[in-house]
Design an enzyme around this catalytic site. Sequence first.
Site, PDB file in Angstrom:
ATOM      1  CB  CYS A   1       0.310  -1.097  -4.255  1.00 15.28           C
ATOM      2  SG  CYS A   1       1.248   0.387  -4.673  1.00 15.28           S
TER       3      CYS A   1
ATOM      4  CG  HIS B   1      -3.861  -2.090   0.553  1.00 18.52           C
ATOM      5  ND1 HIS B   1      -2.650  -2.604   0.154  1.00 18.52           N
ATOM      6  CD2 HIS B   1      -4.059  -0.970  -0.207  1.00 18.52           C
ATOM      7  CE1 HIS B   1      -2.136  -1.828  -0.795  1.00 18.52           C
ATOM      8  NE2 HIS B   1      -2.968  -0.828  -1.031  1.00 18.52           N
TER       9      HIS B   1
ATOM     10  CD  GLU C   1      -7.970  -2.741   3.707  1.00 16.48           C
ATOM     11  OE1 GLU C   1      -7.307  -1.678   3.701  1.00 16.48           O
ATOM     12  OE2 GLU C   1      -7.463  -3.869   3.849  1.00 16.48           O
TER      13      GLU C   1
ATOM     14  CE  LYS D   1       0.492  -0.858   2.148  1.00 18.39           C
ATOM     15  NZ  LYS D   1      -0.451  -1.969   2.362  1.00 18.39           N
TER      16      LYS D   1
ATOM     17  CG  HIS E   1       2.220   1.439   0.005  1.00 16.56           C
ATOM     18  ND1 HIS E   1       2.559   0.176  -0.408  1.00 16.56           N
ATOM     19  CD2 HIS E   1       1.031   1.721  -0.603  1.00 16.56           C
ATOM     20  CE1 HIS E   1       1.625  -0.280  -1.223  1.00 16.56           C
ATOM     21  NE2 HIS E   1       0.685   0.631  -1.352  1.00 16.56           N
TER      22      HIS E   1
ATOM     23  CG  PHE F   1      -2.214   3.561  -8.260  1.00 18.82           C
ATOM     24  CD1 PHE F   1      -2.883   3.746  -7.061  1.00 18.82           C
ATOM     25  CD2 PHE F   1      -1.337   4.551  -8.693  1.00 18.82           C
ATOM     26  CE1 PHE F   1      -2.680   4.907  -6.299  1.00 18.82           C
ATOM     27  CE2 PHE F   1      -1.126   5.708  -7.943  1.00 18.82           C
ATOM     28  CZ  PHE F   1      -1.794   5.880  -6.751  1.00 18.82           C
TER      29      PHE F   1
END
Lengths: 411, 82
Positions: free
Chosen positions: A163, A300, A311, A332, A337, A396
């Site tokens: 991602c 993110h 984060e 998002k 996403h 990931f």
Amino acid sequence: MPDRVVVTGCGAITPLGLNVEDTWRNLIAGTSGIGYISLFDATDYKVKVAAEVKNFNPVDYLDATTARYTDRFSQFATAAGLQAIEAANLRIDDDNRYDIGILISSGVGGLGSLSRQLEILNTRGPSRVSPYLIPMMIADGASSQLSIRTGIRGQNLSLISACASGADALGMAYRMVKYGEARAMIAGGADAAIIPIGIAGFSQAGALSKNTNPEKASRPFDAERNGFVVGEGAAVLVLESLDYARSRGADILAEIVGYGATSDAFHVTQPLESGEAAAKAIEFALADLNHDEVDYINAHGTSTQLNDASETKAIKKVFGSKAYEIPISSIKSMLGHLMGAAGAIEALVCCKVISEGIIPPTINLEHPDPDCDLDYVPNKARTKNVRTAISNSFGFGGHNSVIAIRKYSEN
Amino acid sequence: MDAFEEVKKAICKVQPGLEESKIVPGALLKEDLDIDSLDMVEVALALEDVTGLSLPEEDLDGITTVGNIVSLIESKLKGKDA
């Protein structure tokens, strides 16, 4: 002497619009692009919602035959790429076609095409598999299609970092232009993973929200967040050297001034809880900048418990007490996403934030979480003059990629 | 079964942008109809679906015109009946 790298055009196909302007208008209005899954029958799935691209017709960008044998992610990428090139007023001809490159990333590539053909293989045998399976499935199919469609003959490639792919595509394209490998790069990301195997896979990994209220499902930094919502789409930017942009009289939207990338070296799906490696990526992106210049962070912000907390820690590690003064938002919350396109659309939005002076909100931020106590621009857009923005993207496998974007000024 | 009609339908399915009137027995697949080697496999798969025939890759060697495909289908269908 490295070149300065500027953004001169953008294109987007998203759950909130089939171009940049519609997407932007909906984002600053706080509109959710998430709905019930309609691309397949999700009756047997725990996850019921996704952020689908609506009313997209590939034939608007590709001839009917090509469209038929092009995966949905490549169709999105081609559309966004053509929009970006047109917006940049970049004409491809014999004088420049070898000086321009393409780098379109994807998280899962043509997983949809692969899964459909796998079913044919298993039910009808190998001689029934489409000859187009491989070109439809490979993740570089999008950049290749855009090259074929535009006549661009510089380097054409893809990269994959889950991602963070979209951010890394822009980051690597930035380096290629900065160090003279290309005069211009058409760069971004695309994904179309709202398919049975995609939703099942992410769901089984425990990453997706099982909230059945579409508009409330993605709630980054909210105490009741319980996973991300899969989105689809593409975003593509035209990056070019300042000299080239000036020589052809291009309008400059923003300047890319930093890129930092690190790896957590920790886990295949979970982020490093301390946010240490993510913080390092932010530091690397800001290597040539003063931290005080950063007026906005596009997070993110996936809406998972782990990401949003780690984060937040990463941002505090970098900015200290100043972290509380920097507006942060996660689009998002509205777009879902976009996987391999997420970093690209989020960098694109940073360019818009800088040029328009408006910060899109984080919607659904209703219940404060003590672990997420920064200013996430809750629920309502905010007017602010932003000099420099950073866009965080993680993936990931522990990818951390950060792009720093600054308002363009001649000096 | 009208083999020519079936071939025409298969080509239209693979090349949805094509003008149907261009599909005549003498038409060259590559030059006139923009059917490349990958498209040809798709045409064969489409014809297998409607005819029940098996059209492996080796049968497609040397095929250059619409008429060639029609002849292939007709001879295979005859073989099937016999």
